[in-house]
Design a protein around this motif. Structure first.
Motif, PDB file in Angstrom:
ATOM      1  N   UNK A  43       0.796  -1.214   0.000  1.00 19.03           N
ATOM      2  CA  UNK A  43       0.000   0.000   0.000  1.00 19.03           C
ATOM      3  C   UNK A  43       0.837   1.276   0.000  1.00 19.03           C
ATOM      4  N   UNK A  44       1.919   1.289   0.771  1.00 18.68           N
ATOM      5  CA  UNK A  44       2.735   2.494   0.893  1.00 18.68           C
ATOM      6  C   UNK A  44       4.213   2.107   0.931  1.00 18.68           C
ATOM      7  N   UNK A  45       4.754   1.607  -0.160  1.00 17.80           N
ATOM      8  CA  UNK A  45       6.139   1.118  -0.154  1.00 17.80           C
ATOM      9  C   UNK A  45       7.176   2.168   0.237  1.00 17.80           C
ATOM     10  N   UNK A  46       6.874   3.431  -0.009  1.00 17.55           N
ATOM     11  CA  UNK A  46       7.840   4.476   0.340  1.00 17.55           C
ATOM     12  C   UNK A  46       7.951   4.677   1.852  1.00 17.55           C
ATOM     13  N   UNK A  47       7.028   4.062   2.620  1.00 16.35           N
ATOM     14  CA  UNK A  47       7.050   4.225   4.074  1.00 16.35           C
ATOM     15  C   UNK A  47       7.504   2.957   4.800  1.00 16.35           C
ATOM     16  N   UNK A  48       8.033   1.996   4.051  1.00 18.99           N
ATOM     17  CA  UNK A  48       8.411   0.731   4.670  1.00 18.99           C
ATOM     18  C   UNK A  48       9.531   0.925   5.696  1.00 18.99           C
ATOM     19  N   UNK A  49      10.470   1.822   5.417  1.00 16.40           N
ATOM     20  CA  UNK A  49      11.557   2.072   6.371  1.00 16.40           C
ATOM     21  C   UNK A  49      11.012   2.695   7.657  1.00 16.40           C
ATOM     22  N   UNK A  50      10.025   3.555   7.515  1.00 21.37           N
ATOM     23  CA  UNK A  50       9.395   4.167   8.694  1.00 21.37           C
ATOM     24  C   UNK A  50       8.731   3.088   9.545  1.00 21.37           C
ATOM     25  N   UNK A  51       8.005   2.183   8.887  1.00 25.23           N
ATOM     26  CA  UNK A  51       7.375   1.086   9.614  1.00 25.23           C
ATOM     27  C   UNK A  51       8.421   0.226  10.317  1.00 25.23           C
ATOM     28  N   UNK A  52       9.489  -0.096   9.605  1.00 25.24           N
ATOM     29  CA  UNK A  52      10.513  -0.957  10.187  1.00 25.24           C
ATOM     30  C   UNK A  52      11.178  -0.303  11.400  1.00 25.24           C
ATOM     31  N   UNK A  53      11.362   0.989  11.346  1.00 24.55           N
ATOM     32  CA  UNK A  53      11.931   1.716  12.486  1.00 24.55           C
ATOM     33  C   UNK A  53      11.112   1.444  13.740  1.00 24.55           C
ATOM     34  N   UNK A  54       9.790   1.574  13.611  1.00 23.27           N
ATOM     35  CA  UNK A  54       8.900   1.331  14.749  1.00 23.27           C
ATOM     36  C   UNK A  54       8.888  -0.141  15.138  1.00 23.27           C
ATOM     37  N   UNK A  55       8.877  -1.024  14.146  1.00 22.72           N
ATOM     38  CA  UNK A  55       8.782  -2.457  14.423  1.00 22.72           C
ATOM     39  C   UNK A  55      10.019  -2.973  15.148  1.00 22.72           C
ATOM     40  N   UNK A  56      11.186  -2.550  14.707  1.00 25.90           N
ATOM     41  CA  UNK A  56      12.406  -2.979  15.391  1.00 25.90           C
ATOM     42  C   UNK A  56      12.472  -2.405  16.801  1.00 25.90           C
ATOM     43  N   UNK A  57      11.975  -1.219  16.962  1.00 25.59           N
ATOM     44  CA  UNK A  57      11.976  -0.605  18.291  1.00 25.59           C
ATOM     45  C   UNK A  57      11.087  -1.399  19.246  1.00 25.59           C
ATOM     46  N   UNK A  58      10.006  -1.985  18.695  1.00 23.60           N
ATOM     47  CA  UNK A  58       9.097  -2.786  19.522  1.00 23.60           C
ATOM     48  C   UNK A  58       9.734  -4.107  19.940  1.00 23.60           C
ATOM     49  N   UNK A  59      10.723  -4.566  19.168  1.00 24.78           N
ATOM     50  CA  UNK A  59      11.411  -5.804  19.516  1.00 24.78           C
ATOM     51  C   UNK A  59      10.528  -7.015  19.325  1.00 24.78           C
ATOM     52  N   UNK A  60      10.562  -7.939  20.272  1.00 24.21           N
ATOM     53  CA  UNK A  60       9.780  -9.161  20.212  1.00 24.21           C
ATOM     54  C   UNK A  60       8.579  -9.032  21.134  1.00 24.21           C
ATOM     55  N   UNK A  61       7.472  -8.456  20.648  1.00 24.39           N
ATOM     56  CA  UNK A  61       6.321  -8.216  21.518  1.00 24.39           C
ATOM     57  C   UNK A  61       5.568  -9.505  21.832  1.00 24.39           C
ATOM     58  N   UNK A  62       5.127  -9.649  23.073  1.00 25.84           N
ATOM     59  CA  UNK A  62       4.251 -10.757  23.424  1.00 25.84           C
ATOM     60  C   UNK A  62       2.861 -10.523  22.857  1.00 25.84           C
ATOM     61  N   UNK A  63       2.514  -9.249  22.688  1.00 23.02           N
ATOM     62  CA  UNK A  63       1.200  -8.875  22.174  1.00 23.02           C
ATOM     63  C   UNK A  63       1.319  -8.603  20.673  1.00 23.02           C
ATOM     64  N   UNK A  64       0.769  -9.489  19.836  1.00 21.26           N
ATOM     65  CA  UNK A  64       0.900  -9.305  18.387  1.00 21.26           C
ATOM     66  C   UNK A  64       0.171  -8.081  17.862  1.00 21.26           C
ATOM     67  N   UNK A  65      -0.715  -7.472  18.671  1.00 25.20           N
ATOM     68  CA  UNK A  65      -1.459  -6.295  18.204  1.00 25.20           C
ATOM     69  C   UNK A  65      -0.565  -5.063  18.112  1.00 25.20           C
ATOM     70  N   UNK A  66       0.693  -5.171  18.579  1.00 19.19           N
ATOM     71  CA  UNK A  66       1.580  -4.013  18.527  1.00 19.19           C
ATOM     72  C   UNK A  66       1.782  -3.537  17.093  1.00 19.19           C
ATOM     73  N   UNK A  67       1.787  -4.465  16.129  1.00 22.69           N
ATOM     74  CA  UNK A  67       2.002  -4.072  14.734  1.00 22.69           C
ATOM     75  C   UNK A  67       0.803  -3.314  14.179  1.00 22.69           C
ATOM     76  N   UNK A  68      -0.386  -3.724  14.579  1.00 19.37           N
ATOM     77  CA  UNK A  68      -1.584  -2.985  14.176  1.00 19.37           C
ATOM     78  C   UNK A  68      -1.570  -1.579  14.773  1.00 19.37           C
TER      79      UNK A  68
END
Length: 217
Positions: free
Chosen positions: A115-140
């Motif tokens: 949907x927004x390939x130009x923002x994939x790095x932005x998403x990854x920044x947040x996702x890596x910061x979240x680490x290994x969440x026990x709650x899978x809803x963190x990505x949503x």
């Protein structure tokens, strides 16, 4: 997950697609570090995985947002990927496990990429910061914070199924057991376990393999 922890992919495919479509026709190499040619049998710092021509001029970066080594090096790897020789590309592949967080991460990754390939790095920044969440809803939650709405029909649609099919095929093909892991040009696979944890040496090794394929197409 880190680059010393091994994992198995059994039962992952059944969570998304029939196992018969998950790269079942790919064949593993004889064993880790076994090369072909005159030096066959000599230990080498890579796996010889076959010759998959559809993967030529691609470097696959297998990662997990919960992997501390991926989190440490993903920006440098992304920048390196942008500097690959003409015609070559870096393809990021989130490793799918049987846990809900892994599946949620993959859904979010592929949704942003579509949907927004130009923002994939932005998403990854947040996702890596979240680490290994026990709650899978963190990505949503990350997607909502970015203002990205995932159409539920996408997850049930053919495009997502094709992405997952390809993901699992590549994971099997390149014999992914640790992260980060790299598949190079349809011929080789390697990771930092082959370079004693030295990522500078690892990237020089991958550059050398790319040069070898360019010189011997």
């Amino acid at each position: 997950m880190n680059n010393r922890r091994r994992f198995t992919l059994a039962a992952v495919a059944s969570l998304f697609i029939p196992a018969s479509h998950a790269g079942a026709n790919d064949r593993p190499s004889p064993g880790p570090g076994l090369g072909d040619g005159p030096g066959r049998g000599d230990l080498k710092p890579f796996l010889s995985i076959g010759d998959f021509k559809e993967d030529r001029q691609k470097v696959f970066f297998f990662f997990s947002y919960g992997c501390p080594y991926c989190a440490q090096h993903w920006r440098a790897i992304s920048a390196w990927g942008a500097s690959l020789p003409k015609g070559w590309s870096l393809v990021k592949v989130p490793v799918l496990l049987t846990d809900d967080a892994s599946r949620a991460a993959a859904i979010a990754f592929y949704a942003v990429l579509k949907q927004m390939p130009t923002r994939i790095m932005e998403f990854e920044e947040h996702a890596y910061r979240a680490g290994m969440p026990q709650d899978p809803t963190v990505y949503a939650k990350i997607l909502r914070a970015m203002g990205i709405v995932v159409d539920p029909s996408y997850v049930r649609g053919d495009a997502f199924k094709l992405a997952v099919t390809r993901n699992l095929q590549l994971t099997q093909r390149y014999q992914v057991q640790v992260t980060p892991h790299f598949g190079i040009g349809g011929l080789w696979a390697t990771n930092s376990n082959f370079t004693n944890g030295d990522y500078a040496v690892l990237m020089r090794l991958i550059n050398g393999l790319i040069s070898q394929q360019i010189e011997n197409p």
